[in-house]
Enzyme design. Sequence first.
Site, PDB file in Angstrom:
ATOM      1  N   LYS A 195      69.699   4.268  23.436  1.00  0.00           N
ATOM      2  CA  LYS A 195      69.093   4.433  24.755  1.00  0.00           C
ATOM      3  C   LYS A 195      69.355   3.175  25.557  1.00  0.00           C
ATOM      4  O   LYS A 195      68.908   2.088  25.199  1.00  0.00           O
ATOM      5  CB  LYS A 195      67.594   4.669  24.614  1.00  0.00           C
ATOM      6  CG  LYS A 195      66.890   4.828  25.949  1.00  0.00           C
ATOM      7  CD  LYS A 195      65.433   5.203  25.779  1.00  0.00           C
ATOM      8  CE  LYS A 195      64.751   5.365  27.115  1.00  0.00           C
ATOM      9  NZ  LYS A 195      63.342   5.744  26.960  1.00  0.00           N
ATOM     10  N   LYS A 248      71.591   8.434  25.336  1.00  0.00           N
ATOM     11  CA  LYS A 248      70.943   8.592  26.632  1.00  0.00           C
ATOM     12  C   LYS A 248      71.245   7.405  27.522  1.00  0.00           C
ATOM     13  O   LYS A 248      71.116   6.280  27.039  1.00  0.00           O
ATOM     14  CB  LYS A 248      69.434   8.699  26.380  1.00  0.00           C
ATOM     15  CG  LYS A 248      68.568   8.719  27.594  1.00  0.00           C
ATOM     16  CD  LYS A 248      67.126   8.723  27.178  1.00  0.00           C
ATOM     17  CE  LYS A 248      66.269   8.649  28.408  1.00  0.00           C
ATOM     18  NZ  LYS A 248      64.867   8.618  28.090  1.00  0.00           N
TER      19      LYS A 248
HETATM   20  C1  PBG Z   1      60.107   7.005  27.974  1.00  0.00           C
HETATM   21  C2  PBG Z   1      61.218   7.814  28.488  1.00  0.00           C
HETATM   22  C3  PBG Z   1      62.010   7.619  29.636  1.00  0.00           C
HETATM   23  C4  PBG Z   1      62.852   8.720  29.733  1.00  0.00           C
HETATM   24  C5  PBG Z   1      62.563   9.535  28.651  1.00  0.00           C
HETATM   25  N1  PBG Z   1      61.582   8.938  27.885  1.00  0.00           N
HETATM   26  C6  PBG Z   1      61.970   6.596  30.695  1.00  0.00           C
HETATM   27  C7  PBG Z   1      62.186   5.163  30.457  1.00  0.00           C
HETATM   28  O1  PBG Z   1      62.688   4.697  29.450  1.00  0.00           O
HETATM   29  O2  PBG Z   1      61.809   4.473  31.377  1.00  0.00           O
HETATM   30  C8  PBG Z   1      63.834   8.969  30.830  1.00  0.00           C
HETATM   31  C9  PBG Z   1      64.200  10.371  31.042  1.00  0.00           C
HETATM   32  C10 PBG Z   1      64.866  10.654  32.324  1.00  0.00           C
HETATM   33  O3  PBG Z   1      65.217   9.755  33.110  1.00  0.00           O
HETATM   34  O4  PBG Z   1      65.056  11.842  32.584  1.00  0.00           O
HETATM   35  N2  PBG Z   1      60.428   5.778  27.485  1.00  0.00           N
END
Ligand code: PBG
Length: 324
Positions: A195, A248
């Site tokens: 991520k 992601k």
């Molecule tokens: C929580 C999380 C996030 C997303 C999914 N789970 C946001 C972040 O890390 O700030 C992002 C999903 C999206 O942008 O559609 N940590």
Amino acid sequence: MFDKKFRPRRLRISENIRAMVRETNLSVKDFVYPIFVVPGENVKEDIPTMPDCFRYSVDNAVEVAKKISALGIPAIEIFGLPEYKDEIGSSAWDMNSPVQRAMTAIKKAVPELVIVGDVCLCQYTTHGHCGKLSGHYVDNDETLKLLQKVAVSQAEAGADIIAPSDMMDGRVAAIRDALDEKNFSGVSIMSYAVKYASGFYGPFRDAANSAPQFGDRKQYQMDPANAREALKEVELDLAEGADIIMIKPALAYLDIVSQVRQKINRPVAVYNVSGEYAMVKAAGKLGYIDEKRIILESLLSMKRAGADIIITYHAIDAANYLNE
Ligand code: PBG
């Protein structure tokens, strides 16, 4: 030199020939639809930066679950906005929170729909960071104990798959231990293994009210410049017991998807995130692009890069297009 024996255009000459040699097919079964649940009843709130996505109260979330299941979409991922926030995000493991109530209600109404629970604390902490703070630093190992509670509470509520998105080190092993100890050995872990600290999460943070109140997430999410490090994250999470590996965001990171696909023999998921969604919707609404074509082409590219599973806010539209 043009060798006239070889004419790639021969196999493009009609729709049926193209269909016969098509290497990748997009299916409704590839999708997971993410939704946001909120307290209250009969709520369906617009999310200004994510057109056609809404925040739903539990009763309405159940209706959405029925609708997506009828379209053939196999899974839903649930995010929540809690009733209260505190320093450690304790509403994340409150069985009366919207997420846990939605899981139980959806499991009852649509038992065949796979429920994915996002495990992270940023929506639940007053400071908006994904863990317990020690000064301005997110304390990794203290956070693991909290993530275990969240995962177990979601499994108890009816989640089939736990998806930790916080990027703490060691969370997959910690969550696996906690689940097994409570007899949830049949609950899978889909790790947000790779991520990135991405600008593409902006609309989600509006939708989920989860932006960090100071600083950013670069101490725990990955540097967008790094690919080798992604492979290391994947290796660690598989060793800790991840069942599915997620990358992601999706579109700006398809090289990573492709590399991971070649390296591992476990399922690969991608998260087509909020910013990617918002760009397509905005350009579509302005008439700058053909929204339907762009959605299907983008999702297909994720499949071609190697994803087995695509988490996408486009799932309902794409399912309708594919079912046409
Ligand atoms: C929580 C999380 C996030 C997303 C999914 N789970 C946001 C972040 O890390 O700030 C992002 C999903 C999206 O942008 O559609 N940590």
